[in-house]
Each structure stands twice: as C-alpha cells, then as structure tokens.
Write a protein that holds these residues in place. Structure first.
Motif, PDB file in Angstrom:
ATOM      1  N   GLU A 149       0.843  -1.201   0.000  1.00  0.00           N
ATOM      2  CA  GLU A 149       0.000   0.000   0.000  1.00  0.00           C
ATOM      3  C   GLU A 149       0.874   1.245   0.000  1.00  0.00           C
ATOM      4  OE1 GLU A 149      -3.282   0.198  -0.031  1.00  0.00           O
ATOM      5  OE2 GLU A 149      -4.025  -1.779   0.550  1.00  0.00           O
ATOM      6  N   GLY A 150       0.505   2.200  -0.844  1.00  0.00           N
ATOM      7  CA  GLY A 150       1.210   3.469  -0.860  1.00  0.00           C
ATOM      8  C   GLY A 150       0.796   4.361   0.287  1.00  0.00           C
ATOM      9  N   HIS A 151       1.328   5.561   0.334  1.00  0.00           N
ATOM     10  CA  HIS A 151       1.066   6.481   1.451  1.00  0.00           C
ATOM     11  C   HIS A 151      -0.242   7.247   1.290  1.00  0.00           C
ATOM     12  CE1 HIS A 151       2.039   9.922  -1.098  1.00  0.00           C
ATOM     13  NE2 HIS A 151       3.095   9.243  -1.519  1.00  0.00           N
ATOM     14  N   ALA A 152      -0.893   7.100   0.114  1.00  0.00           N
ATOM     15  CA  ALA A 152      -2.145   7.812  -0.138  1.00  0.00           C
ATOM     16  C   ALA A 152      -3.008   6.972  -1.067  1.00  0.00           C
ATOM     17  CB  ALA A 152      -1.861   9.182  -0.759  1.00  0.00           C
TER      18      ALA A 152
ATOM     19  N   GLY B 238      -5.114   5.687  -4.276  1.00  0.00           N
ATOM     20  CA  GLY B 238      -4.795   5.761  -5.695  1.00  0.00           C
ATOM     21  C   GLY B 238      -5.155   4.477  -6.394  1.00  0.00           C
TER      22      GLY B 238
ATOM     23  N   SER C 219       1.290   6.711  -4.386  1.00  0.00           N
ATOM     24  CA  SER C 219      -0.146   6.681  -4.091  1.00  0.00           C
ATOM     25  C   SER C 219      -0.776   5.468  -4.765  1.00  0.00           C
ATOM     26  CB  SER C 219      -0.816   7.959  -4.611  1.00  0.00           C
ATOM     27  OG  SER C 219      -0.264   9.104  -3.999  1.00  0.00           O
TER      28      SER C 219
END
Length: 417
Positions: A91-94, A96, A158
């Motif tokens: 998982e990215g930080h935001a 998307g 993201s």
C-alpha cells in the motif's frame, strides 16, 4: 537484491507446476522481509479451480525435496497439496489506483543439457533436478519480480502495488485458480511480460498479439484385461480405443478463417505383450486464434472420445487440465511502456506489438481485469537465446535482467504517482 544471483539460484532448483514449493517459499520470505502484505497458500488461489494438479505422490516428493533444499517448513506447510501461488501487496502512502504485475514461476519436465557450451553448465548453476529445468525463462521472471518488489519497497507512492507470482503457467493451468480467488478483481491495470520469444536483445514490444486460445485435456480409457492368446475375445482393448481416438482427432478438418492447431502429445497404455490392455491414457490439446473455434474443436474431440470408447465397449474419463484465451492488449498501456522504455539506454528498439503465436494463461488475468473496466497488456522483452524455448539448451542473456527491472520500476512509479 542481486537479480542475477536470484535467477541462478532459482534455475538450479526448478519446480514444475503446482510443485513450486521452494520457489514460492523464497518469494514469500523475500516479500515479507521487504514489508509487503503476503498472501499464499489457500489465500492466493482457489484450490478447486486448479487444472492439471500433479498426483499426490508427485506433490509429496516435491514437498520433501523443497524442505531438503532449504524451503521454510512453516511457510510451505500452508502450500501442501500444491497451493503455490504468492501475492505480494504494498500500500502506498495515499489512496490511488491498483496496478499489478504477473510473474510465472514454474519449470518444465526437460532434461537440461550437460554440454560445456551450455552457459548454466559452464557456470555451475545447471539444474540440480534431473528431468526438470527452467527452459522458458520463468526463473528470470520470478527474479525480476522480486527485484521490482525491492525497488518499490519504500512505498513512496499513491495507490496499491500487487505482485502476482503465479504457479503452473505451462499447460495453462495456474491463472484460472488465481482469477477465481478474486486476486485481480480490484486491479485497474495489469502488466504481464515474457523474455525471449525470438525477439533480439535490446528490443521490446509494449504489447503482443496472435496468442491462441487453447484447451488441454487428459483422457483415460478403461477396458477389460484378458489373455491375448487363450481368450482375446474376453478382453476389451483400451489402447485400441485410445488409438482410434488419436487418429480421428488428428483427422479433424482445419478452419477456413481462423488458425487452428490439434495435437495428441502423449499416449500410453498396456502392461505386457500377452495381455489385452485394460487401461490407456492420452493428453490432447486444441488451439485457435478464435475462442469460439477452439471451443468447437474441444467439443469435437469430446465427441470423438465418446464414440471411440463406445465402439470398443470401453468406459472413459475426460478432464480439462488447462486453458487459455486470446489476448487483447490496451493501447494506453502499450504507449506508456514504449515511452518509459525509450528512457532506458539498453532498449534500442521499441515496438507496439510482437506476434505471440503460442498460448498464455495470463490471458485469463488480463481478460478479468478488462471485464471489470480495467486495462491490461502482455509485453515481450527481447534477449539472446542459444536454443528455442522448451529446449534442453535454452538460456537467456542475463544482460536483460537489470534493464527489465528498471523498466517495471519506471512503469510502477509513473502509474502510482
């Protein structure tokens, strides 16, 4: 992570479809060490949807060998019975999009060359397992996937990255069970790839075409044994039934508007020269550029088998053990790949399409993503090969590995801004 060292380790320990215990164990350990959420065993595929699963004896032997050769017992205990898919999720930080890459892991039942001009033999990483070898670059695909995982591990993007390490591509057996598990149901874009395929080193195509739909079938005939001299009339010859089917299968007419292929690749039966054979087994395949025509050929083979068995008063069993469909690549993804490849000096020729010509069960993953509104493509990355795919002297030029990792990293970071 040294992608060449990883590739050579995997090359030394090839495992055929649904027995990739050691390979999958290495993948799980690598992904977990990088902080990925990892699904494996029954969490990564639908057990009941697998095609062409090896016998329990074969599975048990491969499982023991994997442990003897360093597989993590705790990890592969969840893979018993051939549940060898692995899914890495980061998982990215935001919020998307979700993008996925697919890497196949299985080897082939091929005896690897021991001649000194064969590079793995010369360099000391030839297969340790007789009658099994990585003769189609899946060792390289898996190593590339693990190197990509390392490059993206910081998660400074993201969205979501999903890395699919698929078992049993050969024979079109593994992807169906991954699809049925819902692994790609949340994927917006899926990128699949293959090294080689007669494309020279330095050339890449963002997409491919002319892949063939295929159905693989395992067919058994059951008769009655009897003494071939004293009482032949009391026997029912299963081998004759299988031979009747074989000749009629190969007599099927071809299609006027679509390419078609038919093959019976294996026929075995009988036990002794003086016994009427009570059992016979064969494997057959159909292929076509049209899924509809392929289905017609499949139905004709089923009819031939049924009537061949009836003609010789036999019982029979027919099981579909593999499948694939044609691939339609999305131009948006092809264009993106070409743009990113053009930024890498190692790629000197960048094309839209390369002709596939065989069959590939990544087609099922791509089709599922497209059915749900996403996009997919199957790229071909060239590398020098000294012998054809599936040949005992097959090998790749390892110079292709690092540029390919770099390309997939660029694709990932562009998609997951």
């Amino acid at each position: 992570m040294d992608v060449i060292r990883t590739r050579r380790d995997l090359h030394q320990h090839p495992e055929v479809g649904f027995t990739e215990f050691r390979t999958a164990s290495r993948v799980v350990e690598g992904l977990q060490s990088l902080g990925y959420d990892v699904l494996f065993g029954a969490d990564a595929l639908d057990e009941a949807s697998r095609n062409g699963v090896p016998s329990q004896k074969e599975l048990d032997q491969a499982y023991k060998r994997a442990i003897d050769d360093g597989a993590n017992p705790e990890i592969i205990s969840k893979m018993q019975g051939g549940l060898t898919a692995v899914i890495g999720i980061l998982e990215g930080h935001a919020p998307g999009p979700t993008i996925a890459f697919r890497f196949d892991m299985d080897a082939l039942p091929v005896h690897e060359s021991t001649e000194n001009d064969h590079f793995p033999q010369k360099q000391g990483f030839r297969s340790k397992y007789e009658q099994t070898m990585h003769a189609c670059a899946h060792d390289a695909h898996t190593a590339i996937g693990l190197s990509l995982a390392e490059k993206m591990a910081e998660g400074s993007f993201s969205g979501k990255l999903k890395l699919i390490f698929q078992p049993a591509e050969e024979g079109g057996r593994g992807a169906h069970s991954v699809v049925k598990k819902g692994v790609v149901d949340d994927v917006d874009k899926i990128y699949c790839l293959h090294l080689g395929l007669d494309v020279p080193l330095g050339e890449i195509s963002g997409g491919s075409k002319d892949w063939l739909a295929t159905t693989k079938m395992m067919i058994e005939f059951f008769g009655v044994p009897s003494h071939s001299g004293a009482s032949p009339e009391k026997g029912k010859n299963a081998l004759i039934g299988a031979a009747t089917a074989l000749l009629n299968i190969h007599s099927l007419p071809r299609h006027s508007t679509e390419q078609t292929r038919i093959n019976v690749g294996r026929l075995e039966g009988g036990s002794a020269v003086n016994i009427i054979p009570h059992y016979a087994k064969m494997v057959a395949e159909t292929r076509s550029t049209s899924a509809m025509v392929n289905a017609e050929l499949e139905n004709k083979i089923k009819s031939i088998v049924k009537h061949s068995a009836e003609m010789h008063e036999l019982q029979y069993n027919l099981e579909v053990i593999g499948q694939a469909i044609p691939i339609t690549c999305d131009q948006e993804l092809i264009t993106l790949i070409k743009e990113e490849a053009a930024q890498i000096d190692d790629f000197t020729s960048v094309q839209d399409y390369h002709k596939g010509g065989g069959s590939e069960d990544a087609s099922l993953l791509i089709k599922r993503v497209q059915e749900l509104g996403g996009k997919g493509t199957y790229m071909i990355i060239g590398t020098t090969i000294p012998a054809p795919h599936h040949h005992q002297k097959f090998d790749i030029d390892e110079q292709v590995l690092e540029p390919t990792v770099k390309l997939l990293e660029r694709i990932s970071k562009r998609e997951l801004v």
